[in-house]
Motif scaffolding. Sequence first.
Motif, mmCIF file in Angstrom:
data_model
loop_
_atom_site.group_PDB
_atom_site.id
_atom_site.type_symbol
_atom_site.label_atom_id
_atom_site.label_comp_id
_atom_site.label_asym_id
_atom_site.label_seq_id
_atom_site.Cartn_x
_atom_site.Cartn_y
_atom_site.Cartn_z
ATOM 1 N N UNK A 1 -0.480 -13.199 -5.468
ATOM 2 C CA UNK A 1 -0.070 -12.168 -4.512
ATOM 3 C C UNK A 1 -0.347 -12.504 -3.054
ATOM 4 N N UNK A 2 -0.103 -11.555 -2.107
ATOM 5 C CA UNK A 2 -0.508 -11.628 -0.697
ATOM 6 C C UNK A 2 -0.137 -10.451 0.205
ATOM 7 N N UNK B 244 5.101 -16.626 -4.110
ATOM 8 C CA UNK B 244 6.357 -15.872 -4.225
ATOM 9 C C UNK B 244 6.491 -15.240 -5.604
ATOM 10 N N UNK B 245 6.067 -15.945 -6.651
ATOM 11 C CA UNK B 245 6.090 -15.354 -7.995
ATOM 12 C C UNK B 245 5.187 -14.134 -8.072
ATOM 13 N N UNK C 286 6.084 -10.396 -9.309
ATOM 14 C CA UNK C 286 5.430 -9.810 -10.482
ATOM 15 C C UNK C 286 4.754 -8.485 -10.157
ATOM 16 N N UNK C 287 4.202 -8.354 -8.954
ATOM 17 C CA UNK C 287 3.560 -7.096 -8.606
ATOM 18 C C UNK C 287 4.579 -5.974 -8.434
ATOM 19 N N UNK C 288 5.767 -6.304 -7.955
ATOM 20 C CA UNK C 288 6.799 -5.274 -7.910
ATOM 21 C C UNK C 288 7.232 -4.893 -9.322
ATOM 22 N N UNK D 110 2.421 -2.535 -4.248
ATOM 23 C CA UNK D 110 3.372 -2.855 -3.183
ATOM 24 C C UNK D 110 2.670 -3.613 -2.063
ATOM 25 N N UNK D 111 1.466 -3.204 -1.717
ATOM 26 C CA UNK D 111 0.705 -3.926 -0.692
ATOM 27 C C UNK D 111 0.455 -5.370 -1.116
ATOM 28 N N UNK D 112 0.056 -5.553 -2.360
ATOM 29 C CA UNK D 112 -0.180 -6.901 -2.849
ATOM 30 C C UNK D 112 1.078 -7.739 -2.845
ATOM 31 N N UNK D 113 2.193 -7.141 -3.260
ATOM 32 C CA UNK D 113 3.468 -7.850 -3.281
ATOM 33 C C UNK D 113 3.888 -8.243 -1.872
#
Length: 409
Positions: A11-12, A292-293, A297-299, A326-329
Motif C-alpha cells: 500500500x501507500x 501499485x498492486x 487490492x485495498x480498493x 481508501x487512505x491506504x490505497x
Amino acid sequence: MNRTSLTAALVAVPTAALALSGCVAKADLAASGGPLTVTSDATTCQVSTAKATSGTLAFTVTNKGPQITEFYLLADDALRIVGEVENIAPGASRTLTVVAQPGNYFTLCKPGMIGQGVGKAAFTVTGDTVAITGEDAEQKQQAVTLYAAFVKDQTAQLLPAVRSFTEDYAAGRDDAARAAFPKVRAYYERIEPIAEALGDLDPRIDYREVDAKAEGLDWTGFHRIEKDLWVPAKDAKNSDDSPAWKDWEPSTPQQRVTHASALVADVQQLYDYVHGNDFATSLNEQGVAGLSNGAISLLDEVATTKITGEEDWWSGTDLYDFAANVEGSKMAFSLVRDFTLSKGDAGKKLVAEIDKGYAALEKSLADHGSAERGFTTFADLTDADKRALIDDINALAEPLSKLTTTILG
C-alpha cells in the motif's frame, strides 16, 4: 476484508507532490537561511525554523532524550511520510535529506520509535516546484523505502493503541473500548495486505466469525472482541437459535483477558515482522509493482466487505474501515504516480482518471462523516447511499486496475 491471498499486495498515500529523500534536485540547494536543526527529547521536537524554500533540505536531528528516537517530515494530511530518519541513539545526531516541493508539511519526533510521537508542528515550504533527477532505479527504490517507513509507522501506532484498547476491554470498561475500536482498527486497515501475506496472522487478527467457522479455526482477534462489546440483541433476527447466538455466550472476565492477550501478541508479531529484514527483502523484491498492486487490492477490500456491511457486523463501524482502506490505497498510488505520468499521454490520462476517482469517492464518503467526527453506522445508510458509494468505487476501480501494467509497460 478480502479473504483471498494477497501475497503481492502492498500500500501507500494521497497525491500531491511527494519528494523522494536522497534524490538530487536540478535546482541549487534550498536557500533556507542556514542548516535546519532538530532537537528531540522525551516530550518535544524543536525545529530551528518553521519555513524553508523548495529544494534540497537537510534536517540535522540531535537526540537529547533518554530513548532512541526518529524524526519525520509529514505531508499536509499528517499521514503521508515525505521523509524520515530513524534509530537515532541518545546523544547521537543523524541527518534527513529530502527534496521538498512547495506546500504545507508537519514535523514530528517519535521517542522510543512507537506511538503517535511528540512535538508535531507545521512546516511550510515556499518557492517554485523543483524537478527531480536521478536514475530511475534509484527513484523507484526511494518509493519502496518511503512505503516501508509508512508501514512501520502505522504498526508503531497500532501496537500501543491495541494495548490500550484491550486493557479497557479486559477490565470491562466497555464504553471506552467501544469508542476506541474503529479508530484502533484504522492503523491496521491501512496496511492490511501486509498481514494477509503472513499465513494465518491476518485470520487470527481480523477474521469474522463466519470465516473462522467456515475454515474450522478458533475465532480470535478484533471481531471476537467486537461481539462482546456489541452483544447482539435477542429478537426476531437474532433469536436463541440464530447464528448470532448459537453456541456462543458473552466472554467471562478471564476469557476477555485471554482474547486481549492474544490480540496484543499477534499485533506484536506483525510489528516485529515489519521492523525486520524479511519485510525489507520482500518489499525490494516486489518493487513499485507491489505498491501499485497494493493500491488495487485495498480498493478491492472496500468493494468486497466494507460496502456490504459484512466486516464490522456487530458494531456497524464499517465506514471507518472503508476510509482507512481508501487512505491506504491512495497512499500506494501516490508513490507510483510520477512513474505513471512518465509513460506518455496514456500515463497522464490514467493518472487524471485515478485522481478524479479518488476525489469523487472521498467526497461521497465525507457525506457520511469522518474518522475525527465519527461516521454514520452502516445500518443508517440508505440503499441510495450504498448505491452512490458502489458507483464511485467502480468508477475508480476501472482505471486503477490498469495501474500496474502501465507502470511496467
